[in-house]
Design a protein around this motif. Structure first.
Motif, PDB file in Angstrom:
ATOM      1  N   UNK A 263     -66.131   6.536  42.728  1.00 57.97           N
ATOM      2  CA  UNK A 263     -66.080   7.987  42.904  1.00 57.97           C
ATOM      3  C   UNK A 263     -67.316   8.661  42.292  1.00 57.97           C
ATOM      4  N   UNK A 264     -67.678   8.220  41.093  1.00 53.68           N
ATOM      5  CA  UNK A 264     -68.844   8.778  40.417  1.00 53.68           C
ATOM      6  C   UNK A 264     -70.140   8.411  41.147  1.00 53.68           C
ATOM      7  N   UNK A 265     -70.200   7.164  41.644  1.00 50.66           N
ATOM      8  CA  UNK A 265     -71.395   6.703  42.369  1.00 50.66           C
ATOM      9  C   UNK A 265     -71.601   7.514  43.640  1.00 50.66           C
ATOM     10  N   UNK A 266     -70.509   7.793  44.344  1.00 48.41           N
ATOM     11  CA  UNK A 266     -70.602   8.602  45.571  1.00 48.41           C
ATOM     12  C   UNK A 266     -71.096  10.017  45.267  1.00 48.41           C
ATOM     13  N   UNK A 270     -75.521   5.524  41.559  1.00 47.95           N
ATOM     14  CA  UNK A 270     -74.968   4.499  40.660  1.00 47.95           C
ATOM     15  C   UNK A 270     -75.471   4.624  39.220  1.00 47.95           C
ATOM     16  N   UNK A 271     -76.743   4.894  39.038  1.00 45.45           N
ATOM     17  CA  UNK A 271     -77.294   4.927  37.686  1.00 45.45           C
ATOM     18  C   UNK A 271     -76.614   5.989  36.821  1.00 45.45           C
ATOM     19  N   UNK A 272     -76.532   7.214  37.340  1.00 45.91           N
ATOM     20  CA  UNK A 272     -75.875   8.287  36.580  1.00 45.91           C
ATOM     21  C   UNK A 272     -74.381   8.023  36.451  1.00 45.91           C
ATOM     22  N   UNK A 273     -73.803   7.388  37.472  1.00 48.36           N
ATOM     23  CA  UNK A 273     -72.372   7.054  37.420  1.00 48.36           C
ATOM     24  C   UNK A 273     -72.072   6.108  36.256  1.00 48.36           C
ATOM     25  N   UNK A 274     -72.922   5.109  36.080  1.00 48.05           N
ATOM     26  CA  UNK A 274     -72.730   4.144  34.980  1.00 48.05           C
ATOM     27  C   UNK A 274     -72.837   4.856  33.636  1.00 48.05           C
ATOM     28  N   UNK A 275     -73.864   5.710  33.487  1.00 47.75           N
ATOM     29  CA  UNK A 275     -74.029   6.447  32.229  1.00 47.75           C
ATOM     30  C   UNK A 275     -72.817   7.334  31.946  1.00 47.75           C
TER      31      UNK A 275
END
Length: 368
Positions: A263-266, A270-275
């Motif tokens: 959900x965050x990656x979308x 991906x990079x900001x989603x992981x953080x």
């Protein structure tokens, strides 16, 4: 922290040969002259950590190029103009030492990825005129003239190594006194470049393959070649390069939070989603981080193989999602000195590791 460690740390010239804050500064619009609550670097925490010298990495992925490199250099120039009493641009060893005496952060420019010269030696020279003190021949993406570790190790390159143009790049860097940086490059590129180099090379942010066998780390023969060349290997603080157990732990963390990560990656990429995910589940993510002693293990390995004159620090702050426990920003660099003292390193050797070796390397390439 022991007073001895603080005393030793502040007597040393503390150099970090690789920090990725400029790209983040452009994307977010933050002012790294002021204390920040996110990221790993700002001028306030640099002073707290006794950081004397920062090589600011000029980075973009394969979609970016010469213009993006110049945008980041512009952002560094603007920072220096805003805070002239705190930071100054330097281009050789004498200027570096003068900045340290003036208690200003000595800022240097390292360009991370040969794709930013766009196959043009004139653009290489233009970046050197703006202050580039090293060029990392590749990032994860190969160029038409040099193969990267990421692609060469997967067998994706038909003719790995340096092309004739790639060899002309190395010659031009030596001619200009710009350090040849061999982090990120494939093995064939590494050996082609170091065989050709007439001056000592830098490996700005890499670790040891013998401890953690990932493509970005250096094998023993590569480490020995750097020693023979007179170069310096700056140890990277990224958990995934330091600790062979980290990747599996992190993968389990991602699996556990898979729906939320998607959900965050979308939403953010991906990079900001992981953080974002790591920040939300901080204590859980912290359990995956190695201890700071793992950094010293990599330093030890290099020292035992080629000597203490060939190792330094290239933390890769703001360039990765995880660093050792307690190493949350440049303010935490004194913990490295404490760990080196505990491991039995002498003050003289610690001065070399923290920065003396890099200053020597800069002098041998650029004079001053």
């Amino acid at each position: 922290m022991a007073q001895d460690a603080i005393k030793v740390h502040h007597k040393a010239i503390m150099v970090d040969t690789h920090g990725d804050i400029l790209y983040n500064q452009i994307q977010s619009g933050i002012d790294i002259g002021q204390l920040q609550t996110t990221g790993n670097f700002d001028l306030v925490r640099a002073k707290q950590g006794g950081l004397d010298v920062q090589v600011f990495s000029i980075w973009c992925d394969e979609k970016g190029g010469f213009d993006m490199a110049n945008r980041q250099i512009d952002s560094l120039y603007a920072l220096i103009k805003r805070y002239p009493d705190k930071i100054t641009l330097v281009n050789n060893a004498q200027q570096l030492e003068n900045a340290v005496k003036q208690q200003k952060l000595a800022a240097l420019i390292g360009v991370e990825g040969g794709h930013m010269i766009e196959n043009d030696l004139a653009k290489l020279e233009a970046l050197a005129k703006r202050g580039m003190i090293y060029l990392t021949l590749t990032w994860n993406n190969s160029t038409p003239w040099a193969s990267s570790a990421a692609q060469e190790s997967k067998g994706e390159i038909a003719m790995p190594g340096l092309s004739d143009f790639g060899k002309s790049v190395v010659r031009k860097l030596n001619e200009l006194g710009v350090l040849v940086d061999l982090s990120h490059v494939g093995e064939q590129t590494f050996f082609d470049a170091i065989k050709l180099a007439t001056k000592p090379v830098l490996v700005s942010h890499s670790c040891v393959y013998g401890i953690n066998p990932v493509p970005r780390n250096l094998k023993d023969e590569q480490i020995k070649a750097v020693g023979k060349n007179g170069g310096v290997i700056s140890i990277n603080f990224y958990s995934g390069f330091l600790d062979p157990t980290y990747a599996a732990k992190q993968q389990n963390f991602f699996i556990k939070h898979k729906p939320e990560l998607k959900e965050l990656s979308d939403k953010y990429g991906r990079s900001k989603a992981i953080d974002t995910l790591i920040a939300k589940y901080q204590s859980e993510a912290d359990d995956n981080r190695p201890r700071i002693e793992r950094v010293i293990d990599h330093i030890d390995y290099v020292v035992k193989l080629i000597g203490v004159d060939h190792v330094g620090i290239g933390a890769d702050f703001d360039g990765a999602e995880s660093f050792p426990k307690g190493m949350d920003s440049v303010a935490d660099f004194p913990k490295v000195t404490e760990a080196l003292l505990k491991r039995g390193y002498s003050e003289a050797d610690i001065y070399k590791i923290l920065g003396g070796n890099f200053v020597r390397l800069l002098r041998e390439n650029k004079g001053g």
